[in-house]
Design a protein around this motif. Structure first.
Motif, PDB file in Angstrom:
ATOM      1  N   SER A 174      25.709  50.531  66.792  1.00 15.04           N
ATOM      2  CA  SER A 174      26.236  50.410  65.441  1.00 15.04           C
ATOM      3  C   SER A 174      25.276  51.059  64.453  1.00 15.04           C
ATOM      4  O   SER A 174      24.076  51.149  64.695  1.00 15.04           O
ATOM      5  N   ILE A 175      25.828  51.525  63.335  1.00 14.52           N
ATOM      6  CA  ILE A 175      25.036  52.182  62.291  1.00 14.52           C
ATOM      7  C   ILE A 175      25.402  51.602  60.934  1.00 14.52           C
ATOM      8  O   ILE A 175      26.430  50.951  60.769  1.00 14.52           O
ATOM      9  N   LYS A 176      24.555  51.901  59.984  1.00 11.66           N
ATOM     10  CA  LYS A 176      24.836  51.559  58.589  1.00 11.66           C
ATOM     11  C   LYS A 176      24.772  52.870  57.807  1.00 11.66           C
ATOM     12  O   LYS A 176      23.841  53.660  57.982  1.00 11.66           O
ATOM     13  N   VAL A 177      25.760  53.107  56.943  1.00 10.82           N
ATOM     14  CA  VAL A 177      25.823  54.319  56.122  1.00 10.82           C
ATOM     15  C   VAL A 177      25.472  53.945  54.692  1.00 10.82           C
ATOM     16  O   VAL A 177      26.077  53.038  54.116  1.00 10.82           O
ATOM     17  N   ASN A 178      24.485  54.641  54.140  1.00  7.21           N
ATOM     18  CA  ASN A 178      24.030  54.409  52.756  1.00  7.21           C
ATOM     19  C   ASN A 178      23.696  52.948  52.479  1.00  7.21           C
ATOM     20  O   ASN A 178      23.930  52.443  51.388  1.00  7.21           O
ATOM     21  N   GLN A 179      23.179  52.275  53.460  1.00  9.28           N
ATOM     22  CA  GLN A 179      22.757  50.875  53.350  1.00  9.28           C
ATOM     23  C   GLN A 179      23.876  49.941  52.906  1.00  9.28           C
ATOM     24  O   GLN A 179      23.634  48.839  52.445  1.00  9.28           O
ATOM     25  N   ARG A 180      25.147  50.371  53.054  1.00  8.32           N
ATOM     26  CA  ARG A 180      26.272  49.549  52.598  1.00  8.32           C
ATOM     27  C   ARG A 180      27.333  49.336  53.665  1.00  8.32           C
ATOM     28  O   ARG A 180      27.846  48.241  53.806  1.00  8.32           O
ATOM     29  N   ILE A 181      27.710  50.376  54.379  1.00  5.12           N
ATOM     30  CA  ILE A 181      28.859  50.325  55.279  1.00  5.12           C
ATOM     31  C   ILE A 181      28.377  50.237  56.720  1.00  5.12           C
ATOM     32  O   ILE A 181      27.683  51.138  57.203  1.00  5.12           O
ATOM     33  N   SER A 182      28.734  49.172  57.433  1.00  9.76           N
ATOM     34  CA  SER A 182      28.391  49.028  58.856  1.00  9.76           C
ATOM     35  C   SER A 182      29.550  49.533  59.698  1.00  9.76           C
ATOM     36  O   SER A 182      30.710  49.220  59.430  1.00  9.76           O
ATOM     37  N   ILE A 183      29.219  50.334  60.714  1.00  4.75           N
ATOM     38  CA  ILE A 183      30.234  50.911  61.590  1.00  4.75           C
ATOM     39  C   ILE A 183      29.807  50.692  63.031  1.00  4.75           C
ATOM     40  O   ILE A 183      28.676  51.022  63.403  1.00  4.75           O
ATOM     41  N   GLY A 184      30.712  50.170  63.847  1.00  3.39           N
ATOM     42  CA  GLY A 184      30.420  49.895  65.247  1.00  3.39           C
ATOM     43  C   GLY A 184      31.016  50.926  66.189  1.00  3.39           C
ATOM     44  O   GLY A 184      31.643  51.905  65.781  1.00  3.39           O
ATOM     45  N   THR A 185      30.816  50.686  67.474  1.00  5.56           N
ATOM     46  CA  THR A 185      31.276  51.578  68.537  1.00  5.56           C
ATOM     47  C   THR A 185      32.760  51.888  68.411  1.00  5.56           C
ATOM     48  O   THR A 185      33.564  51.021  68.087  1.00  5.56           O
ATOM     49  N   ASP A 186      33.092  53.153  68.692  1.00  3.74           N
ATOM     50  CA  ASP A 186      34.469  53.662  68.687  1.00  3.74           C
ATOM     51  C   ASP A 186      35.116  53.641  67.310  1.00  3.74           C
ATOM     52  O   ASP A 186      36.338  53.622  67.187  1.00  3.74           O
ATOM     53  N   ARG A 187      34.299  53.672  66.264  1.00  7.34           N
ATOM     54  CA  ARG A 187      34.833  53.722  64.902  1.00  7.34           C
ATOM     55  C   ARG A 187      34.637  55.123  64.330  1.00  7.34           C
ATOM     56  O   ARG A 187      33.654  55.798  64.625  1.00  7.34           O
ATOM     57  N   LEU A 188      35.579  55.530  63.498  1.00  5.43           N
ATOM     58  CA  LEU A 188      35.602  56.858  62.901  1.00  5.43           C
ATOM     59  C   LEU A 188      35.455  56.713  61.389  1.00  5.43           C
ATOM     60  O   LEU A 188      36.065  55.830  60.784  1.00  5.43           O
ATOM     61  N   LEU A 189      34.647  57.581  60.779  1.00  5.63           N
ATOM     62  CA  LEU A 189      34.458  57.561  59.326  1.00  5.63           C
ATOM     63  C   LEU A 189      34.584  58.986  58.801  1.00  5.63           C
ATOM     64  O   LEU A 189      33.881  59.886  59.264  1.00  5.63           O
ATOM     65  N   PHE A 190      35.512  59.202  57.852  1.00  9.30           N
ATOM     66  CA  PHE A 190      35.645  60.492  57.179  1.00  9.30           C
ATOM     67  C   PHE A 190      34.905  60.428  55.853  1.00  9.30           C
ATOM     68  O   PHE A 190      34.947  59.415  55.164  1.00  9.30           O
TER      69      PHE A 190
END
Length: 86
Positions: free
Chosen positions: A23-39
């Protein structure tokens, strides 16, 4: 602690990421886990990725072949040039 990386998206480019593991965090706000897509938006921006755990991320960014703001004649010219290029 979190390990991070800062990335820059060019203006008008189409950019997305897929978290393939962890899992990652984008801009210290949005958490995204495995198999997730972010545009990301096409305005051009800088963003920061931080791994919340051991992770793997695929990022793709490219200038679009087609731009909705082009007129029909520009699209036809662009399409023709692509056909002759390939």
């Amino acid at each position: 602690g979190l390990v991070g990386s800062e990335m820059c998206i060019r203006d008008r480019f189409t950019t997305f990421l897929i978290v393939t593991s962890g899992s990652i965090k984008v801009n210290q706000r949005i958490s995204i886990g495995t198999d997730r897509l972010l545009f990301f938006g096409r305005e051009g921006e800088t963003f920061r990725l931080e791994g919340e755990s051991a992770c793997s991320v695929f990022i793709a960014s490219a200038e679009p072949i087609y731009d909705a703001s082009e007129t029909l004649s520009e699209k036809e010219e662009h399409s023709t040039s692509l056909q002759t290029t390939f």
